[in-house]
Write an enzyme that holds these catalytic residues in place. Structure first.
Site, PDB file in Angstrom:
ATOM      1  N   TYR A 155     -85.050 -57.780 -32.154  1.00  0.00           N
ATOM      2  CA  TYR A 155     -83.971 -57.963 -33.122  1.00  0.00           C
ATOM      3  C   TYR A 155     -82.645 -57.496 -32.542  1.00  0.00           C
ATOM      4  O   TYR A 155     -81.637 -58.219 -32.585  1.00  0.00           O
ATOM      5  CB  TYR A 155     -84.273 -57.208 -34.415  1.00  0.00           C
ATOM      6  CG  TYR A 155     -83.136 -57.271 -35.404  1.00  0.00           C
ATOM      7  CD1 TYR A 155     -82.903 -58.437 -36.135  1.00  0.00           C
ATOM      8  CD2 TYR A 155     -82.266 -56.196 -35.582  1.00  0.00           C
ATOM      9  CE1 TYR A 155     -81.830 -58.521 -37.028  1.00  0.00           C
ATOM     10  CE2 TYR A 155     -81.201 -56.271 -36.480  1.00  0.00           C
ATOM     11  CZ  TYR A 155     -80.995 -57.427 -37.192  1.00  0.00           C
ATOM     12  OH  TYR A 155     -79.940 -57.511 -38.070  1.00  0.00           O
ATOM     13  N   LYS A 163     -79.317 -59.910 -31.577  1.00  0.00           N
ATOM     14  CA  LYS A 163     -77.985 -59.742 -32.141  1.00  0.00           C
ATOM     15  C   LYS A 163     -76.952 -59.459 -31.045  1.00  0.00           C
ATOM     16  O   LYS A 163     -75.778 -59.825 -31.183  1.00  0.00           O
ATOM     17  CB  LYS A 163     -77.987 -58.631 -33.192  1.00  0.00           C
ATOM     18  CG  LYS A 163     -78.817 -58.982 -34.419  1.00  0.00           C
ATOM     19  CD  LYS A 163     -78.380 -60.311 -35.035  1.00  0.00           C
ATOM     20  CE  LYS A 163     -79.170 -60.677 -36.276  1.00  0.00           C
ATOM     21  NZ  LYS A 163     -78.753 -61.969 -36.858  1.00  0.00           N
TER      22      LYS A 163
END
Length: 263
Positions: free
Chosen positions: A157, A161
């Site tokens: 994750y 990002k």
């Protein structure tokens, strides 16, 4: 010819959280919407609510799971079949997952990469080609303050990002001559269902005061309209992002791990 005062925004992940609030903001300004999500019941409910508030609004729904291979192309072709043009592309869909990298299945990692990076990049490429021909358009990509640091216990994750931030900044620079702006929204912990789905509700990061989803959406939408490149909502988040630039990576790792540990 597209009415300059009535822009059409395509929003992925528009059925909940930040995406839902972005849809409401755009609708209040009189803009039409193309909402993309995999949960049809939520989309239909939102469509009814939006049109009830603004009967002149046109809301087009596209049911698509962005974790599927070729999802971006399917969304783009659906928009073309409806005969629509996208003025604002808002890549909001994304999700996380809490655990050690080696303990989560590859299928779950791959699905996250598909949604958070592959679909976002594909949609940007496809709709950008049309924007370049018109020499107008705005793109808003939703990242996270997580993208400014490595993230033990949410390794994929955080990395995804980081990609979104770097990608958005780069093409923002490339597109200046075409009258197209690219904005990346980097919120910190926000009061959405994300932290439940990602199993982060019991982590230290979410035990702290978290931001209002309305405030985050308004910051992102306003930043997009102004053509800002990076938007970090909240003074505390701005400060945290600032100090990451001067903090040794080894210390960032330890801090990220501490914040992602459950209490």
């Amino acid at each position: 010819m597209v009415d300059d005062n009535k822009k059409t925004a395509l929003i992925t992940g528009g059925s909940s959280g930040i995406g839902l609030e972005l849809a409401k903001i755009h609708a209040r300004g009189g803009g039409d919407l193309i909402l993309v999500a995999r949960r049809g019941d939520r989309l239909e409910k939102l469509k009814d609510e939006l049109i009830k508030e603004n009967p002149n609004l046109t809301v087009t729904l596209i049911l698509q799971d962005l974790s599927e291979h070729g999802a971006a192309e399917k969304v783009y072709m659906a928009v073309k079949e409806y005969g629509l043009e996208v003025d604002y592309l808002i890549n909001n869909a994304g999700y996380g997952g809490h655990d050690f990298f080696h303990e989560r299945s590859w299928e779950r990692h791959e699905a996250m990469i598909q949604v958070n990076t592959v679909a976002l990049t594909g949609l940007t490429k496809l709709f950008l080609e049309d924007m370049i021909l018109r020499r107008s358009g705005k793109i808003l990509n939703v990242a996270s303050t997580a993208g400014f640091a490595p993230g033990p216990l949410q390794a994929v994750y955080y990395a995804s990002k980081s990609y979104v931030i770097s990608f958005s900044e780069a093409i923002s620079n490339e597109l200046k001559e075409y009258n197209i702006s690219v904005t990346v929204l980097c919120p910190g912990a926000t009061n959405t269902e994300f932290f439940v789905v990602a199993d982060t509700a019991e982590t230290r990061a979410f035990k702290r005061p978290i931001a209002s989803v309305v405030d985050v959406a308004e910051s992102g939408y306003s930043g997009m309209l102004k053509g800002k490149t990076v938007v970090v909502p909240g003074i505390a988040n701005k400060f945290l992002v600032f100090i990451t630039r001067f903090t040794p990576r080894s210390l960032l790792l330890k801090t990220s791990r501490y914040l992602m540990e459950k209490t």
